[in-house]
Design a protein around this motif. Structure first.
Motif, PDB file in Angstrom:
ATOM      1  N   ASN A 154      -1.843  13.096  -1.521  1.00 22.04           N
ATOM      2  CA  ASN A 154      -1.944  12.063  -0.651  1.00 22.04           C
ATOM      3  C   ASN A 154      -2.804  11.112  -1.132  1.00 22.04           C
ATOM      4  N   GLN A 155      -2.830  10.718  -2.354  1.00 20.63           N
ATOM      5  CA  GLN A 155      -3.627   9.520  -2.987  1.00 20.63           C
ATOM      6  C   GLN A 155      -2.941   8.101  -2.465  1.00 20.63           C
ATOM      7  N   THR A 156      -3.822   7.375  -2.255  1.00 19.38           N
ATOM      8  CA  THR A 156      -3.145   5.759  -2.049  1.00 19.38           C
ATOM      9  C   THR A 156      -3.744   4.819  -3.068  1.00 19.38           C
ATOM     10  N   GLN A 157      -2.773   3.879  -2.972  1.00 23.49           N
ATOM     11  CA  GLN A 157      -3.180   2.576  -3.992  1.00 23.49           C
ATOM     12  C   GLN A 157      -2.645   1.396  -3.133  1.00 23.49           C
ATOM     13  N   SER A 158      -3.532   0.554  -3.019  1.00 20.86           N
ATOM     14  CA  SER A 158      -3.341  -0.746  -2.315  1.00 20.86           C
ATOM     15  C   SER A 158      -4.069  -1.752  -3.013  1.00 20.86           C
ATOM     16  N   SER A 159      -3.688  -3.048  -2.256  1.00 20.86           N
ATOM     17  CA  SER A 159      -4.555  -4.300  -2.891  1.00 20.86           C
ATOM     18  C   SER A 159      -5.871  -4.089  -2.388  1.00 20.86           C
ATOM     19  N   ALA A 160      -6.129  -3.511  -1.318  1.00 14.85           N
ATOM     20  CA  ALA A 160      -7.668  -3.394  -0.917  1.00 14.85           C
ATOM     21  C   ALA A 160      -8.522  -2.583  -1.859  1.00 14.85           C
ATOM     22  N   ALA A 165       0.832  -1.253  -0.054  1.00 16.46           N
ATOM     23  CA  ALA A 165      -0.028   0.128   0.020  1.00 16.46           C
ATOM     24  C   ALA A 165       0.917   1.206  -0.056  1.00 16.46           C
ATOM     25  N   ILE A 166       0.641   2.125  -0.902  1.00 12.84           N
ATOM     26  CA  ILE A 166       1.391   3.291  -1.033  1.00 12.84           C
ATOM     27  C   ILE A 166       0.502   4.635  -0.859  1.00 12.84           C
ATOM     28  N   THR A 167       1.368   5.925  -0.389  1.00 10.95           N
ATOM     29  CA  THR A 167       0.852   7.071  -0.365  1.00 10.95           C
ATOM     30  C   THR A 167       1.817   8.001  -1.171  1.00 10.95           C
TER      31      THR A 167
END
Length: 319
Positions: free
Chosen positions: A197-203, A152-154
């Protein structure tokens, strides 16, 4: 003298002229590629490889007729660099590929299946033993398998319209990362707003394809604190400045089986996992072949280098 003999002599002469050009800059002029402290290949070895290709490979002969042997040589040096980075990443991860597995993977990871109809990559691949390529790509596949659905990244990102603006913005963000949001939001682009402050993750992934896209996107794999300015792919054009603010380990979605992902797709994701070691390792091709682009993991021409990629480390995260 037959026409075929004249053609062969002409192609070999072209190879000699290509590699015998003047070398500029620092370093040993006889060395074609240095990665870290390893002198990977010599100019003589690259010349011999090109000569062998021209004698046996239709793709190389086609490139010679189009006066594109310089591209072939850059492709060979690029593959050598990627192989070295893969070996180092695999060593750090404790990955070892037995001979039997490498042999078994040749049909899947080399030849038409691996190049997917790309005649240029097929020509470059022909410069390397199939078993050697299969071994490196199996290591990449294992790196990819360990990454898919687990991060998960920001980040912050902005989309300047020319490279000079992108590079200058990246420098400013790296110099003062606390001002990243303000700096990026000030970038004029009516078609693409800044992402703060965007996020990307497996969720957030809806299916395996999205998991592959997240894990295999190079920008999502740069080290924390890195600021990259690079060209956007696709028809949209323009550039992106991307600041990796944070990265955490995430759990893959329930029921996800990485073994269902094709081996070649896992290998492509694994290449994106090289970003960390690539950005922390000196990769130095002989200037006669081109310049190393630390983000695209390619040796590029002088013209491409002028608008390729720039990578900086944010001041607050420097050791």
């Amino acid at each position: 003298m037959t026409t075929a003999m004249r053609r062969s002599i002409g192609m070999i002469t072209a190879t000699a002229l290509l590699v015998a050009g003047c070398s500029a800059g620092q370093g040993d002029p006889k060395v074609a590629l240095t990665v870290g402290d390893v002198k990977v290949s010599t100019v003589e070895q690259v010349q011999r490889t090109l000569t062998d290709l021209l004698a046996t490979n239709q793709g190389a002969q086609d490139q010679a007729r189009q006066h594109k042997l310089d591209q072939v040589s850059r492709g060979i040096i690029t593959q050598q660099a990627v192989n070295q980075l893969t070996a180092e990443a695999a060593r750090r991860a404790g990955i070892q590929i037995p001979d039997a597995l490498a042999e078994e993977a040749i049909p899947q990871l080399t030849g038409p299946a691996a190049t997917e109809g790309d005649p240029f990559q097929a020509t470059v691949d022909a410069a390397f033993p199939a078993k050697e390529l299969a071994r490196y790509r199996l290591a990449l596949a294992e790196l990819g398998a360990r990454a898919i659905g687990r991060t998960a990244i920001t980040f912050d990102a902005a989309f300047p319209q020319n490279f000079e603006d992108a590079r200058e913005l990246a420098r400013k963000v790296a110099a003062d990362p606390a001002q990243s949001a303000a700096l990026m939001q000030a970038v004029p682009n009516p078609q693409q707003e800044a992402a703060i402050n965007q996020t990307q993750s497996s969720a957030s992934a809806q299916n395996a394809t999205q998991l592959l896209q997240i894990a295999g996107f190079p920008l999502f794999n740069i080290p924390v604190g890195s600021v990259v300015a690079t060209r956007l792919e696709g028809e949209q054009g323009g550039y992106v400045v991307f600041y990796m603010k944070a990265k955490q380990t995430a759990a893959p979605p329930a029921g996800f089986d990485v073994g269902q992902i094709p081996l070649l797709d896992r290998s492509k994701v694994g290449r994106a996992q090289l970003m960390d070691v690539a950005l922390k390792t000196r990769v130095e091709p002989n200037p006669r072949f081109g310049t190393w682009d630390p983000f695209s993991l390619r040796v590029v021409s002088a013209e491409e280098a002028a608008v390729a990629s720039a990578v900086y480390q944010a001041a607050a995260t420097k050791p």
